[in-house]
Design a protein around this motif. Sequence first.
Motif, PDB file in Angstrom:
ATOM      1  N   ASP A 136       0.816  -1.214   0.000  1.00 50.23           N
ATOM      2  CA  ASP A 136       0.000   0.000   0.000  1.00 50.23           C
ATOM      3  C   ASP A 136       0.846   1.259   0.000  1.00 50.23           C
ATOM      4  O   ASP A 136       0.399   2.318  -0.451  1.00 50.23           O
TER       5      ASP A 136
ATOM      6  N   TYR B 238      -0.913   3.865  -2.701  1.00 48.60           N
ATOM      7  CA  TYR B 238      -1.819   4.922  -2.259  1.00 48.60           C
ATOM      8  C   TYR B 238      -1.043   6.150  -1.790  1.00 48.60           C
ATOM      9  O   TYR B 238      -0.048   6.033  -1.060  1.00 48.60           O
TER      10      TYR B 238
ATOM     11  N   ARG C 290      -7.113   5.192   3.370  1.00 45.65           N
ATOM     12  CA  ARG C 290      -8.496   4.799   3.084  1.00 45.65           C
ATOM     13  C   ARG C 290      -9.067   4.138   4.334  1.00 45.65           C
ATOM     14  O   ARG C 290      -9.159   2.929   4.443  1.00 45.65           O
TER      15      ARG C 290
ATOM     16  N   ASN D 142       1.572   6.784  -5.271  1.00 49.46           N
ATOM     17  CA  ASN D 142       0.853   5.783  -6.058  1.00 49.46           C
ATOM     18  C   ASN D 142       1.465   5.585  -7.439  1.00 49.46           C
ATOM     19  O   ASN D 142       1.038   4.715  -8.181  1.00 49.46           O
TER      20      ASN D 142
ATOM     21  N   GLU E 284      -4.167   6.123  -8.209  1.00 49.83           N
ATOM     22  CA  GLU E 284      -4.485   5.738  -6.837  1.00 49.83           C
ATOM     23  C   GLU E 284      -5.152   4.368  -6.795  1.00 49.83           C
ATOM     24  O   GLU E 284      -6.114   4.096  -7.524  1.00 49.83           O
ATOM     25  N   GLY E 285      -4.616   3.497  -5.944  1.00 48.19           N
ATOM     26  CA  GLY E 285      -5.185   2.170  -5.783  1.00 48.19           C
ATOM     27  C   GLY E 285      -4.670   1.190  -6.821  1.00 48.19           C
ATOM     28  O   GLY E 285      -3.732   1.473  -7.570  1.00 48.19           O
TER      29      GLY E 285
ATOM     30  N   GLY F   1      -5.441   0.206   1.476  1.00 48.59           N
ATOM     31  CA  GLY F   1      -5.204   1.611   1.779  1.00 48.59           C
ATOM     32  C   GLY F   1      -5.509   2.005   3.213  1.00 48.59           C
ATOM     33  O   GLY F   1      -5.351   3.176   3.579  1.00 48.59           O
TER      34      GLY F   1
END
Length: 708
Positions: A451, A455, A459, A478, A482-483, A526
């Motif tokens: 992560d 990220y 999250r 990231n 993102e993700g 995240g």
Amino acid sequence: MLMKQPCPEQQFAYQTPYGSTLQDTGVQFSVFSRSATAMRLLLYNKVNDLEPSEIIEFDPIKDRRGDIWSMHVPGLAHGQLYHYQASGPWDPEHGHRFDATARLIDPYAQALAGTYLPSTDGIVRPPKCVVIEDTFDWEGDRHLRHDMSETVIYEMHVRGFTKSRTAKVKPAGSYLGVIEKIPYLKSLGITAVELMPVNEFPIRDPHGKKLERANYWGYDPMAFFSPHRGYAHSKEPGAQVNEFKQMVKALHAAGIEVILDVVFNHTCEGNEQGPTLSFKGLENQVYYILSEGQHYSNYSGCGNTLNGNHPVVREMIFHCLRHWVYNYHIDGFRFDLASILSRDTKGNLIPNPPMVEMIAEDPMLANTKVIAEAWDAAGAYQVGSFGNHRWAEWNGRYRDDVRGFWRGDGGTLGALATRLAGSSDLYEHAGRPPHCSINFITSHDGFTMNDLVTYKEKRNLANGEDGRDGDNHNISDNYGEEGPSRKKGVRTIRDRQVRNMLTTLLLSQGVPMLVSGDECRRTQKGNNNAYCQDNDISWFDWRLVEKNTDLIRFVKSLIEFRKAQPTVRRREFLTGRPVDGRMIPDVSWYSPAGTPLDWGQHELAMVAYIAAPSRADDPEGAGRDVVMMFNSTGQNRDFTLPEVERNMKWNLFVDTAAESPKDVYPQWDGPRPPSNRVVEVPCHSMKIYVNQIEPVAKISQPTVTEGR
């Protein structure tokens, strides 16, 4: 002549002077309370009994010596359930919170059973204490005593390690479940597991209801001497004692030490609005740091602060540490928010705090590893200055500097070099060796390694705190999206960054700590504060072991190299001076052009040349010279091997930009560098070369004939 028969091996057990002690004729109960006017023992027949089957009063004349209430009750046996109950002043303005109706957990209880029971009368009914008989057969098990400089730590959560269905473990989420996965731990090459809290903590709230937010991490102690009942497979009262010992014995048999994360900074009783479960109802003003005589000082961020430097509390902590070391064969401790142990009884930070010094000097803990999280929730930050040479520390500076360098933050080149070399700026001035630095890039608290490169923002909405919880300063990126991403370019950089950081971690001077699952890209989606996520967010997904076999191979190879090479795990700091008679400094720093490095330049690229240690540090002559090339820029760079390496033969060991299996050569036999000595290092990557020089033969010593 009769031959003397050898006696069966005797295991040393540590008996505390307090708590419940099983004797031939019954049980001795002993508890401290200075201000109580009466003390009662409540006995129960079953775990779910709302009321005691018998109440026995302590005789204030016969059963009290000083501040200790002690009574022998004949006829009781192993498994007996009990609470204490104390009468005394209710005077919060002066620190007294006695409640004659409260059922109190014994501070020295060796096991708890059950959970909070529903209450219709306002009386809190906490888990019951269990009388324990220690008859475990250790079969000759002993502490492993791995040298700290040779230690590789694996931080893990007992429940989360095997709770997922993907673990395919029948006693899922338990001590016994860990045993089934020991072959995996051993295959990684780690030398120690650091277990997140395993001492008792609440499973339900004081009213017997399910907790609004699950207490998954366990940083909320309820009984310091007892293994957590929630991790036992059997529900028999006290079963956790035997199962925990089985786990420790099995880990030791695999050559793996056990370090406990202990929380001697607060308890689950909370502040003025919290329940009276144990310490509050026995001697509130002794066990907690109070302000103005009544309010709970909150240096822990959890509502109260344990009064660690009060003599009574110091004594309890010492008995507890010895209990775990001698009765459970624990090899070491990591002290959560350890800076609280540096605060006096009024909460002031003091030099040479007695608690910290006594832990380091206690002869019964002499071979025990002690590690500090050298800060607290009230602003104390003592990284580099916590205790003496016996204390190691979680090096938060290492985490931040390594993250910053690989993210590409300007001005971090010198910081990376300092952390790679063992953080002498933090430890050398106090005469502390490199292994006082516990190097880590991730921990249970924060992003996982996956992560960290996936990220930019946390999250945490699933935690139910509207995203207010968790650190906002993650030093993460990231790399374009993102993700999770399907973009090849994004995934390529992320793969490199994971390998970059794992390589840096495992080959830095000091002691590396790897977080469970980072070796196979475990994700928390995240969430950087998964303290309440007792679900798939936190649990180890064993499918990732199959999915990421290449990364696991990479990590295993790095650990194996570290264990084989004293070059990257020195017992003394690097000096920049020549080693033995080779005229090569133990460490040299170069620019990509092969010239001495200008520390004033802002480019994030450099070469570190680390020479094999002297024969005094490496009598077997097994050490190899290592060249590390770092390129944290966004461009591919040509690196010229410096002149000092011209006459040596080199092989590639690590290339974090290459795809498996060419990312690591476990036999250190990768391709030779080009004949012109110019090596291309792609953007966001590093390469490591190891020399081929055979170990220097031992110098023969002249025979000395002693005079007669």
